[in-house]
Scaffold this active site. Structure first.
Site, PDB file in Angstrom:
ATOM      1  N   GLY A  28       0.820  -1.202   0.000  1.00  0.00           N
ATOM      2  CA  GLY A  28       0.000   0.000   0.000  1.00  0.00           C
ATOM      3  C   GLY A  28       0.858   1.257   0.000  1.00  0.00           C
ATOM      4  O   GLY A  28       2.087   1.191   0.018  1.00  0.00           O
ATOM      5  N   ASN A  29       0.202   2.400  -0.003  1.00  0.00           N
ATOM      6  CA  ASN A  29       0.919   3.672  -0.042  1.00  0.00           C
ATOM      7  C   ASN A  29      -0.047   4.803   0.271  1.00  0.00           C
ATOM      8  O   ASN A  29      -1.261   4.618   0.268  1.00  0.00           O
ATOM      9  CB  ASN A  29       1.583   3.889  -1.413  1.00  0.00           C
ATOM     10  CG  ASN A  29       0.780   3.281  -2.542  1.00  0.00           C
ATOM     11  OD1 ASN A  29      -0.272   3.787  -2.901  1.00  0.00           O
ATOM     12  ND2 ASN A  29       1.264   2.172  -3.085  1.00  0.00           N
ATOM     13  N   GLY A  46       8.687   0.281  -1.099  1.00  0.00           N
ATOM     14  CA  GLY A  46       9.320  -0.906  -0.537  1.00  0.00           C
ATOM     15  C   GLY A  46       9.902  -0.765   0.848  1.00  0.00           C
ATOM     16  O   GLY A  46      10.741  -1.573   1.238  1.00  0.00           O
ATOM     17  N   SER A  74       6.814   5.891  -4.109  1.00  0.00           N
ATOM     18  CA  SER A  74       5.939   4.742  -4.308  1.00  0.00           C
ATOM     19  C   SER A  74       5.821   4.381  -5.782  1.00  0.00           C
ATOM     20  O   SER A  74       5.757   5.256  -6.651  1.00  0.00           O
ATOM     21  CB  SER A  74       4.543   5.052  -3.754  1.00  0.00           C
ATOM     22  OG  SER A  74       3.608   4.090  -4.172  1.00  0.00           O
ATOM     23  N   SER A  75       5.772   3.087  -6.052  1.00  0.00           N
ATOM     24  CA  SER A  75       5.599   2.635  -7.433  1.00  0.00           C
ATOM     25  C   SER A  75       4.247   3.064  -7.999  1.00  0.00           C
ATOM     26  O   SER A  75       4.037   3.041  -9.211  1.00  0.00           O
ATOM     27  CB  SER A  75       5.721   1.105  -7.505  1.00  0.00           C
ATOM     28  OG  SER A  75       4.737   0.485  -6.704  1.00  0.00           O
ATOM     29  N   GLU A  76       3.330   3.462  -7.129  1.00  0.00           N
ATOM     30  CA  GLU A  76       1.995   3.860  -7.561  1.00  0.00           C
ATOM     31  C   GLU A  76       1.826   5.383  -7.644  1.00  0.00           C
ATOM     32  O   GLU A  76       0.704   5.887  -7.631  1.00  0.00           O
ATOM     33  CB  GLU A  76       0.944   3.304  -6.594  1.00  0.00           C
ATOM     34  CG  GLU A  76       0.958   1.801  -6.425  1.00  0.00           C
ATOM     35  CD  GLU A  76       0.403   1.038  -7.630  1.00  0.00           C
ATOM     36  OE1 GLU A  76       0.366   1.613  -8.740  1.00  0.00           O
ATOM     37  OE2 GLU A  76       0.017  -0.119  -7.456  1.00  0.00           O
ATOM     38  N   HIS A  95      -3.869   4.049  -0.448  1.00  0.00           N
ATOM     39  CA  HIS A  95      -4.078   2.760  -1.122  1.00  0.00           C
ATOM     40  C   HIS A  95      -3.735   1.639  -0.157  1.00  0.00           C
ATOM     41  O   HIS A  95      -2.682   1.669   0.490  1.00  0.00           O
ATOM     42  CB  HIS A  95      -3.204   2.668  -2.368  1.00  0.00           C
ATOM     43  CG  HIS A  95      -3.060   1.277  -2.896  1.00  0.00           C
ATOM     44  ND1 HIS A  95      -4.137   0.433  -3.086  1.00  0.00           N
ATOM     45  CD2 HIS A  95      -1.958   0.571  -3.267  1.00  0.00           C
ATOM     46  CE1 HIS A  95      -3.707  -0.722  -3.553  1.00  0.00           C
ATOM     47  NE2 HIS A  95      -2.386  -0.666  -3.659  1.00  0.00           N
ATOM     48  N   HIS A  97      -4.316  -2.835   0.974  1.00  0.00           N
ATOM     49  CA  HIS A  97      -4.620  -4.211   0.578  1.00  0.00           C
ATOM     50  C   HIS A  97      -5.498  -4.868   1.640  1.00  0.00           C
ATOM     51  O   HIS A  97      -5.350  -6.049   1.931  1.00  0.00           O
ATOM     52  CB  HIS A  97      -3.330  -5.013   0.396  1.00  0.00           C
ATOM     53  CG  HIS A  97      -2.435  -4.490  -0.676  1.00  0.00           C
ATOM     54  ND1 HIS A  97      -1.078  -4.719  -0.696  1.00  0.00           N
ATOM     55  CD2 HIS A  97      -2.698  -3.737  -1.777  1.00  0.00           C
ATOM     56  CE1 HIS A  97      -0.532  -4.141  -1.751  1.00  0.00           C
ATOM     57  NE2 HIS A  97      -1.502  -3.527  -2.424  1.00  0.00           N
ATOM     58  N   TYR A 116     -25.241   1.672   5.573  1.00  0.00           N
ATOM     59  CA  TYR A 116     -25.189   3.100   5.246  1.00  0.00           C
ATOM     60  C   TYR A 116     -23.780   3.691   5.315  1.00  0.00           C
ATOM     61  O   TYR A 116     -23.511   4.741   4.719  1.00  0.00           O
ATOM     62  CB  TYR A 116     -26.146   3.888   6.141  1.00  0.00           C
ATOM     63  CG  TYR A 116     -25.675   4.114   7.556  1.00  0.00           C
ATOM     64  CD1 TYR A 116     -24.892   5.218   7.883  1.00  0.00           C
ATOM     65  CD2 TYR A 116     -26.008   3.220   8.577  1.00  0.00           C
ATOM     66  CE1 TYR A 116     -24.454   5.433   9.179  1.00  0.00           C
ATOM     67  CE2 TYR A 116     -25.577   3.431   9.871  1.00  0.00           C
ATOM     68  CZ  TYR A 116     -24.800   4.531  10.173  1.00  0.00           C
ATOM     69  OH  TYR A 116     -24.364   4.727  11.449  1.00  0.00           O
TER      70      TYR A 116
END
Length: 214
Positions: A28-29, A46, A74-76, A95, A97, A116
């Protein structure tokens, strides 16, 4: 050190992702955009969240140029920057997981209004088609799929949430995990009752005045 406060928050909320069971290891990031400076603080790729210090957090321009930090971002970063550029209300992106939301994403399903609290996203959580992590294609899929929602499932991957600040993006991730778990559990027993768009519209209005206001 540029964006010192934002870098401290990246470390703080990164560790909260682990302690809240929203991700594992270095997965995640998260990022925070300082609109006045035009700069983004983003998790380095990483690195374990509990090994990460503010100095490790990378600072980038909105166009993807690293301006401070000696680690790789981050790779994202593509979808973080893309989301920030696509909507003026987005200042933070997370982000994860997280298990139940990712389970729904691995089925290729949207997350409907089984409870809700899906209102932290909107009247549902849409899903973005699969693309390999770190690719411009994934960024395009997320930006197109999330629309005006505050959360989006990533098929066979995880969840992304956005907010006006890192706290609201984090809360959205937490609440969507609860809703995803409820959806999973109700589907195990039978067919859940889904709230209508009209019912969720009422929830959306009540959310506007919920909590402590300045």
């Amino acid at each position: 050190m540029l964006l010192e406060r934002e870098r401290e928050l990246i470390v703080k909320y990164g560790r909260k992702l682990i302690t809240s069971n929203l991700t594992t290891g270095s997965g995640g990031n998260l990022s925070i955009y300082n609109r006045e400076e035009g700069l983004v603080a983003i998790k380095p790729t990483g690195i374990d969240y509990f090994d990460m210090e503010p100095v490790d957090v990378v600072v980038m321009t909105i166009d993807g140029r690293v301006v401070d930090g000696n680690k790789l971002p981050s790779s994202e970063f593509n979808f973080h920057l893309g989301l920030i550029k696509s909507r003026p209300d987005i200042t933070a992106v997370i982000h994860t997981h997280q298990v139940y939301a990712t389970t729904i994403a691995c089925l290729g399903w949207e997350l409907p209004a089984v409870h809700y609290l899906v209102g932290f996203s909107g009247n549902k959580v849409p899903i973005a088609p699969y693309a390999c992590f770190g690719t411009p294609e994934l960024a395009d899929n997320i930006i197109r799929s999330i629309g005006n929602y505050n959360a989006c499932l990533m098929q066979n991957h995880g969840l992304v949430t956005v907010g006006a600040n890192i706290a609201t993006a984090f809360t959205a991730a937490e609440e969507i995990e609860l809703v995803a778990r409820l959806y999973y559990q109700t589907k195990c027993i039978g067919e859940p009752v889904i709230l209508s768009n009209d019912q969720m519209a009422v929830v959306g209005e009540k959310f506007k005045t919920y909590g402590q206001k300045k």
